[in-house]
Design a protein around this motif. Structure first.
Motif, PDB file in Angstrom:
ATOM      1  N   SER A  57       0.845  -1.188   0.000  1.00  0.00           N
ATOM      2  CA  SER A  57       0.000   0.000   0.000  1.00  0.00           C
ATOM      3  C   SER A  57       0.886   1.245   0.000  1.00  0.00           C
ATOM      4  O   SER A  57       2.003   1.229   0.510  1.00  0.00           O
ATOM      5  N   PRO A  58       0.401   2.310  -0.610  1.00  0.00           N
ATOM      6  CA  PRO A  58       1.204   3.533  -0.650  1.00  0.00           C
ATOM      7  C   PRO A  58       1.412   4.105   0.755  1.00  0.00           C
ATOM      8  O   PRO A  58       0.615   3.885   1.658  1.00  0.00           O
ATOM      9  N   VAL A  59       2.505   4.832   0.917  1.00  0.00           N
ATOM     10  CA  VAL A  59       2.803   5.498   2.179  1.00  0.00           C
ATOM     11  C   VAL A  59       1.746   6.577   2.391  1.00  0.00           C
ATOM     12  O   VAL A  59       1.531   7.417   1.520  1.00  0.00           O
ATOM     13  N   LYS A  60       1.077   6.555   3.516  1.00  0.00           N
ATOM     14  CA  LYS A  60       0.020   7.533   3.783  1.00  0.00           C
ATOM     15  C   LYS A  60       0.567   8.807   4.428  1.00  0.00           C
ATOM     16  O   LYS A  60       0.007   9.870   4.284  1.00  0.00           O
ATOM     17  N   GLU A  61       1.686   8.639   5.149  1.00  0.00           N
ATOM     18  CA  GLU A  61       2.221   9.750   5.929  1.00  0.00           C
ATOM     19  C   GLU A  61       3.741   9.699   5.893  1.00  0.00           C
ATOM     20  O   GLU A  61       4.323   8.625   5.884  1.00  0.00           O
TER      21      GLU A  61
ATOM     22  N   GLN B  10      -0.418   8.663  -6.916  1.00  0.00           N
ATOM     23  CA  GLN B  10      -1.124   7.609  -6.184  1.00  0.00           C
ATOM     24  C   GLN B  10      -0.271   7.014  -5.072  1.00  0.00           C
ATOM     25  O   GLN B  10      -0.799   6.497  -4.097  1.00  0.00           O
ATOM     26  N   ASN B  11       1.032   7.082  -5.213  1.00  0.00           N
ATOM     27  CA  ASN B  11       1.938   6.531  -4.198  1.00  0.00           C
ATOM     28  C   ASN B  11       2.506   7.593  -3.264  1.00  0.00           C
ATOM     29  O   ASN B  11       3.251   7.279  -2.351  1.00  0.00           O
ATOM     30  N   ARG B  12       2.185   8.842  -3.501  1.00  0.00           N
ATOM     31  CA  ARG B  12       2.713   9.958  -2.711  1.00  0.00           C
ATOM     32  C   ARG B  12       2.006  10.025  -1.358  1.00  0.00           C
ATOM     33  O   ARG B  12       0.801   9.854  -1.269  1.00  0.00           O
ATOM     34  N   PRO B  13       2.753  10.274  -0.275  1.00  0.00           N
ATOM     35  CA  PRO B  13       2.123  10.438   1.033  1.00  0.00           C
ATOM     36  C   PRO B  13       1.111  11.584   1.008  1.00  0.00           C
ATOM     37  O   PRO B  13       1.342  12.618   0.397  1.00  0.00           O
ATOM     38  N   GLN B  14       0.007  11.367   1.676  1.00  0.00           N
ATOM     39  CA  GLN B  14      -1.038  12.386   1.725  1.00  0.00           C
ATOM     40  C   GLN B  14      -0.838  13.353   2.883  1.00  0.00           C
ATOM     41  O   GLN B  14      -1.376  14.451   2.872  1.00  0.00           O
ATOM     42  N   ILE B  15      -0.073  12.934   3.864  1.00  0.00           N
ATOM     43  CA  ILE B  15       0.178  13.771   5.037  1.00  0.00           C
ATOM     44  C   ILE B  15       1.680  13.936   5.207  1.00  0.00           C
ATOM     45  O   ILE B  15       2.427  12.953   5.197  1.00  0.00           O
TER      46      ILE B  15
END
Length: 78
Positions: free
Chosen positions: A8-12, A60-65
């Motif tokens: 899963s992509p890094v969320k933070e 899509q794989n970029r952290p959102q936070i």
């Protein structure tokens, strides 16, 4: 036999921010090879955002936070 991985992509992403000895600020991502620096905290935030976009070009794989952990050395008289 099929092997699947759940990547899963890094969320933070967390950056350690410190005052540079020569002035300004330096930031280093924890767990990633991302480093940047700037003269002010506002400039540093822009540099960090740009560095994250370069390190993770796929949105899509970029952290959102993006979290900043600011460390400051201070001497407190007893």
């Amino acid at each position: 036999m099929t092997i699947t991985t759940n990547l899963s992509p890094v969320k933070e992403i967390i950056f350690l921010v410190e005052e540079a000895t020569e002035g300004g600020y330096i930031a280093q991502a924890l767990g990633e090879s991302i480093f940047t620096e700037a003269d002010t905290l506002e400039e540093l935030k822009t540099e960090i955002r740009d560095a994250v976009h370069c390190h993770f070009p796929d949105a899509q794989n970029r952290p959102q936070i993006i979290r900043l952990h600011i460390v400051r050395d201070e001497v407190i008289a007893s």
